[in-house]
Design an enzyme around this catalytic site. Structure first.
Site, mmCIF file in Angstrom:
data_model
loop_
_atom_site.group_PDB
_atom_site.id
_atom_site.type_symbol
_atom_site.label_atom_id
_atom_site.label_comp_id
_atom_site.label_asym_id
_atom_site.label_seq_id
_atom_site.Cartn_x
_atom_site.Cartn_y
_atom_site.Cartn_z
ATOM 1 N N GLY A 290 -4.715 4.908 35.849
ATOM 2 C CA GLY A 290 -3.692 4.907 34.810
ATOM 3 C C GLY A 290 -2.318 4.629 35.405
ATOM 4 C CB SER A 291 1.015 5.373 34.020
ATOM 5 O OG SER A 291 0.728 4.786 32.764
ATOM 6 C CB THR A 292 -0.426 7.544 39.168
ATOM 7 O OG1 THR A 292 -1.824 7.254 39.071
ATOM 8 C CG2 THR A 292 -0.127 8.864 38.459
ATOM 9 C CE LYS A 294 1.966 1.814 33.317
ATOM 10 N NZ LYS A 294 2.493 2.479 32.105
#
Length: 635
Positions: A290-292, A294
């Site tokens: 997920g967004s980690t 990014k």
């Protein structure tokens, strides 16, 4: 003629006698000198017996000398069948004490062997049972001391430490990997007996066992304790399927704390399934981050000078179409017009899709691999996964777009912490490690120590500083606000990842995570927290995992001696957030004037006159409504 024949015969006999004498002397020399040790051992073996003495297993310490795996002395039963005078009586009395059948015990006492170890019933006996056997004073029945592994903190660090079997052999974790170092060598009490096994009245010989080597880990027990506590709280609060966490020194790769749920008790490993014992989730479990993830796309874009966080802008409508597929931002309707710093703060999916497409698959995947994804980190623990990446030659823009915001790739927690450490430590990727040194069992002096290993340089120091700045902004102003700590600089990134099963994403089932570090300007610790399928709460990394990470970092402040400091980025408060205000200096002022300046706080005072001292002191940021104590003096 006759005399000549006699002389010849005498000479022949004389030569034969001389040769025979030489052979005898040679044989005696061979026996007494060349083969003495070997034959002496044979002879001694015929009339000597050894009662084995087990060595202590090497002690495992944390970095500050706290024992994580030690030893306790126990007693085990050994029989010399030839010395047992009344086998029926002996078998009967021992069977009662050990709570085993008479037939089983009789087979032990009557076995045709010089020494019989009663296994497993007679191993590692309690003091009470050992005392009962000793009181019988039975011939041929001996009690010998044995070492038993002890884990003083039970389930703490269980997957990493592992456990040992009944013979003190390592069966999992570090106990298995370093078994050759931790295991010592047996000693013995040697006594002498006749051919029938009857003990002779000769002095015994004591051969001291050689203890195994001690081991010092990079683990900080206080941080480990804090992590264990927070994971227990997460399971209790959210009834999660699983939870795991990992903390690292970003400047060396040293693991400071690691744990997962479910865990197990090494002492009672028989009560757990193989899956519960072997799943060291931070290094074994692969999942979409997920967004980690990014953070990697951000670092690559900054290193390639493709984006200026403060000047460049992006308009988010809430969705973007790539190769006919619609990719949505987590916020319905989108975030509108924003700077790229706000794209990071808001964890805007479409903004990161834009960055990924601009980078292109070759560049983005080159950075991903350089940060260590797609391969094992090399940590000295078994069961590590390498994760899963798309084959660059077979991906299109859609796979590139989803990878940019952390979907469609599978990684481990250890890979993420190692990569983010590189992103914020100046750009250096270190090989993570958990064994600091192997130590002498007598003096505990270091025999072999770990040497920090730099894998490669991945980004420049300038890029690393920009990443730190952006991630501090995420905590102060963005989705990571629940990890904010007043008076301390915290950086981090939230993650909310859907779980896939049989090729389809599950509904309402997410892995929520947060990766954070402090101080944001000079990181001393990085922590990653993940909670699998939290229940009774909105499943977002900022809602579930960020507060857990915050509590851990609050503990780390005092453990690591991190000093408070004012951050460059002021926190923006959202609904239900506690608001914080800097305490003004009111020393030297009249009480009435001081209370007026402290209008955001509750005021308590002692004495009369002007303010002589205040607590907390001026310049500290505390939550509105908290108490400030004033000490007044007329002098």
């Amino acid at each position: 003629m006759f005399v000549k024949k006699m002389n010849a015969r005498m000479k022949f006999v004389l030569v034969v006698l001389v040769l025979l004498f030489i052979v005898i002397i040679g044989k005696v020399f061979y026996i007494q000198v060349i083969s003495y040790d070997k034959l002496n051992d044979y002879a001694t073996g015929l009339w000597s017996r050894n009662l084995p003495l087990e060595a202590n297993r090497g002690i495992i310490y944390d970095r500050n000398g706290i024992v994580l795996a030690g030893n306790i002395t126990t007693t085990s039963l050994v029989l010399i069948p030839n010395q047992i005078e009344d086998k029926e009586k002996t078998a009967k009395e021992l069977a009662v004490i050990l709570n085993v059948s008479y037939d089983d015990m009789y087979s032990h006492v009557s076995k045709k062997t010089s020494i019989e170890r009663v296994h497993p019933e007679g191993r590692r006996l309690s003091n009470e049972i050992a005392d009962k056997i000793s009181a019988l004073k039975l011939p041929g029945v001996y009690l010998v001391k044995e070492s038993k592994r002890e884990y003083p903190y039970d389930t703490y660090l269980s997957h990493t430490l592992g456990f040992v079997g009944i013979d003190n052999q390592g069966l999992s974790g570090l106990e298995l990997i370093y078994d050759d170092y931790l295991t010592g060598s047996y000693g013995a009490i040697k006594y002498f007996s006749d051919a029938k096994g009857n003990k002779l009245n000769l002095s015994q010989i004591y051969e001291k066992p050689q203890d195994g080597m001690n081991m010092t880990l990079t683990i900080d027990f206080e941080l480990q304790e804090a992590l264990e506590r927070e994971l227990d709280n997460a399971i209790s609060m959210y009834q999660a399927d699983q939870a795991f966490g990992l903390a690292m020194d970003p400047n060396t790769g040293a693991i400071l704390a690691i744990s997962s749920r479910p865990n197990f008790s090494p002492t009672n490993y028989q009560d757990y399934s193989v899956e519960e014992i072997n799943r060291n989730l931070p290094i074994w479990m692969t999942y979409e981050p997920g967004s980690t993830f990014k953070i990697i796309t951000l670092a690559a874009s900054l290193e390639e000078k493709m984006v200026d966080l403060d000047k460049d802008t992006f308009s988010d409508s809430g969705a973007v179409t790539v190769e006919g597929a619609t990719l949505h931002c987590w916020k319905h309707g989108g975030h509108g017009h924003q700077t790229y710093l706000e794209v990071v703060e808001n964890s805007c999916n479409t903004g990161f899709v834009n960055l990924g497409l601009r980078l292109g698959k070759e560049k983005l995947f080159s950075y991903i691999k350089n940060f260590g994804f797609g391969s094992k980190t090399g940590i000295e623990l078994s069961g590590e996964s390498s994760g899963i990446l798309f084959n660059v030659d077979k991906i299109g823009d859609l796979e590139l777009a989803t990878t940019a915001f952390g979907q469609g790739v599978a990684v481990t927690a250890l890979q993420q912490v190692t990569a983010v450490s590189a992103a914020i430590n100046g750009g250096v990727l270190y090989e993570p490690y958990i064994v600091e040194s192997l130590n002498d069992p007598e003096t505990n002096q270091v025999v072999e120590s770990h040497q920090e290993k730099i894998v490669r340089k991945v980004i420049s120091e300038d890029t690393s500083n920009k990443v730190k700045y952006a991630l501090e902004s995420v905590v102060a102003r963005g989705t990571g606000h629940n990890a904010y700590i007043a008076n301390y600089r915290v950086g981090g990134k939230t993650g909310t990842a859907q779980k896939a099963e049989n090729g389809h994403y599950l509904t309402g089932n997410y892995i929520t995570s947060f990766i954070g570090f402090m101080p944001a300007n000079d990181p001393k610790i990085v922590v990653y927290i993940a909670v699998d399928n939290a229940k009774g709460v909105s499943q977002y990394g900022g809602t579930v995992a960020a507060p857990i990470a915050k509590n851990f970092l609050l503990s780390a402040i005092s453990i690591l001696g991190i000093e408070p400091q004012k951050g460059e980025i002021e926190k923006e408060y959202v609904y239900l957030d506690k608001t914080y205000t800097v305490v003004p200096d009111v020393t030297g002022k009249e009480l009435k004037e001081a209370i007026k300046e402290l209008k955001n706080f509750k005021v308590e005072y002692v004495g009369k006159g002007r303010v002589n001292h205040q607590s907390p002191s001026a310049g500290i940021k505390i939550a509105d409504g908290e108490t400030i104590r004033l000490y007044l003096s007329e002098s």
